[in-house]
Scaffold this motif. Sequence first.
Motif, short mmCIF file in Angstrom:
data_model
loop_
_atom_site.label_atom_id
_atom_site.label_comp_id
_atom_site.label_asym_id
_atom_site.label_seq_id
_atom_site.Cartn_x
_atom_site.Cartn_y
_atom_site.Cartn_z
N GLN A 27 47.33 23.30 29.45
CA GLN A 27 46.66 23.41 30.75
C GLN A 27 45.17 23.15 30.57
OE1 GLN A 27 47.81 27.40 31.97
NE2 GLN A 27 49.31 26.52 33.35
N LEU A 28 44.74 22.02 31.09
CA LEU A 28 43.32 21.68 31.15
C LEU A 28 42.93 21.69 32.63
CD1 LEU A 28 43.34 18.70 28.63
CD2 LEU A 28 42.65 21.05 28.18
N PRO A 29 41.65 21.74 32.94
CA PRO A 29 41.26 21.73 34.36
C PRO A 29 41.75 20.50 35.12
CG PRO A 29 39.40 22.39 32.99
CD PRO A 29 40.51 21.95 32.05
N TRP A 30 42.04 19.42 34.43
CA TRP A 30 42.41 18.17 35.08
C TRP A 30 43.80 17.67 34.69
CZ3 TRP A 30 43.06 14.25 31.51
CH2 TRP A 30 42.56 14.51 30.23
N LEU A 31 44.52 18.40 33.84
CA LEU A 31 45.81 17.93 33.34
C LEU A 31 46.67 19.13 32.95
CD1 LEU A 31 47.54 15.48 32.27
CD2 LEU A 31 46.43 15.87 30.07
N VAL A 32 47.92 19.12 33.39
CA VAL A 32 48.90 20.11 32.96
C VAL A 32 50.14 19.34 32.51
CG1 VAL A 32 50.34 22.06 33.66
CG2 VAL A 32 48.03 21.83 34.59
N VAL A 33 50.54 19.55 31.26
CA VAL A 33 51.65 18.79 30.68
C VAL A 33 52.24 19.58 29.51
CG1 VAL A 33 50.17 17.47 29.11
CG2 VAL A 33 52.30 16.48 29.89
N ALA A 34 53.50 19.35 29.21
CA ALA A 34 54.11 19.95 28.03
C ALA A 34 53.51 19.31 26.79
CB ALA A 34 55.62 19.74 28.05
N SER A 35 53.19 20.12 25.80
CA SER A 35 52.52 19.58 24.61
C SER A 35 53.41 18.59 23.85
CB SER A 35 52.07 20.70 23.69
OG SER A 35 53.18 21.38 23.15
N GLY A 36 54.72 18.66 24.04
CA GLY A 36 55.60 17.70 23.40
C GLY A 36 55.42 16.28 23.92
N ASP A 37 54.83 16.15 25.11
CA ASP A 37 54.57 14.82 25.67
C ASP A 37 53.21 14.26 25.25
OD1 ASP A 37 57.01 14.74 26.98
OD2 ASP A 37 56.20 15.67 28.79
N VAL A 38 52.40 15.08 24.59
CA VAL A 38 51.08 14.63 24.14
C VAL A 38 51.22 13.92 22.80
CG1 VAL A 38 48.77 15.37 23.44
CG2 VAL A 38 49.91 16.50 25.37
N VAL A 39 50.74 12.69 22.75
CA VAL A 39 50.80 11.91 21.52
C VAL A 39 49.50 12.09 20.72
CG1 VAL A 39 51.08 9.60 20.55
CG2 VAL A 39 52.33 10.24 22.61
N PHE A 40 48.36 12.09 21.42
CA PHE A 40 47.07 12.27 20.76
C PHE A 40 46.02 12.69 21.77
CE2 PHE A 40 47.02 7.88 22.19
CZ PHE A 40 45.75 7.74 22.72
N GLY A 41 44.92 13.19 21.25
CA GLY A 41 43.73 13.48 22.04
C GLY A 41 42.53 12.91 21.31
N ARG A 42 41.60 12.34 22.04
CA ARG A 42 40.45 11.71 21.41
C ARG A 42 39.24 11.82 22.32
NH1 ARG A 42 39.24 5.38 20.50
NH2 ARG A 42 37.41 5.69 19.24
N LEU A 43 38.08 12.08 21.74
CA LEU A 43 36.83 12.11 22.52
C LEU A 43 36.15 10.77 22.44
CD1 LEU A 43 35.41 15.61 21.51
CD2 LEU A 43 36.62 14.97 23.60
N ILE A 44 35.66 10.31 23.58
CA ILE A 44 34.93 9.05 23.65
C ILE A 44 33.53 9.36 24.16
CG2 ILE A 44 34.84 6.78 24.72
CD1 ILE A 44 37.90 6.99 25.05
N PRO A 45 32.50 9.14 23.35
CA PRO A 45 31.13 9.43 23.79
C PRO A 45 30.64 8.40 24.80
CG PRO A 45 31.11 8.57 21.56
CD PRO A 45 32.55 8.68 21.97
N MET A 46 29.84 8.86 25.74
CA MET A 46 29.22 7.99 26.73
C MET A 46 27.74 8.35 26.81
SD MET A 46 31.91 8.14 29.87
CE MET A 46 30.98 6.93 30.80
N ALA A 47 26.90 7.36 26.83
CA ALA A 47 25.46 7.60 26.98
C ALA A 47 25.12 7.55 28.46
CB ALA A 47 24.66 6.56 26.22
N VAL A 48 24.43 8.58 28.92
CA VAL A 48 24.02 8.65 30.32
C VAL A 48 22.49 8.64 30.35
CG1 VAL A 48 24.07 10.04 32.41
CG2 VAL A 48 26.07 9.92 30.95
N PRO A 49 21.90 7.74 31.11
CA PRO A 49 20.43 7.68 31.15
C PRO A 49 19.82 8.90 31.80
CG PRO A 49 21.41 6.01 32.60
CD PRO A 49 22.52 6.74 31.93
#
Length: 71
Positions: A49-71
């Motif tokens: 359970q994340l604020p934007w996603l609810v799913v069974a962990s068996g359906d999760v293949v991976f998680g990855r952070l992608i950095p973004m630069a904001v001016p």
Amino acid sequence: MTVQILLVGLRGPGGFLRADSAPLSESDAQQQLAAVAEAKKAGPDTLLQLPWLVVASGDVVFGRLIPMAVP
């Protein structure tokens, strides 16, 4: 200021799906990635359970952070 997006790869009925968060602060992104890892460790029937996603962990293949630069 640096923000990050959490990308979660999901197993779907016909292949793989991609779910991206809205831009998150670095600390929120780290916390949510840790929640993904903990849910995966707990087993495939665990509910992620994340604020934007609810799913069974068996359906999760991976998680990855992608950095973004904001001016």
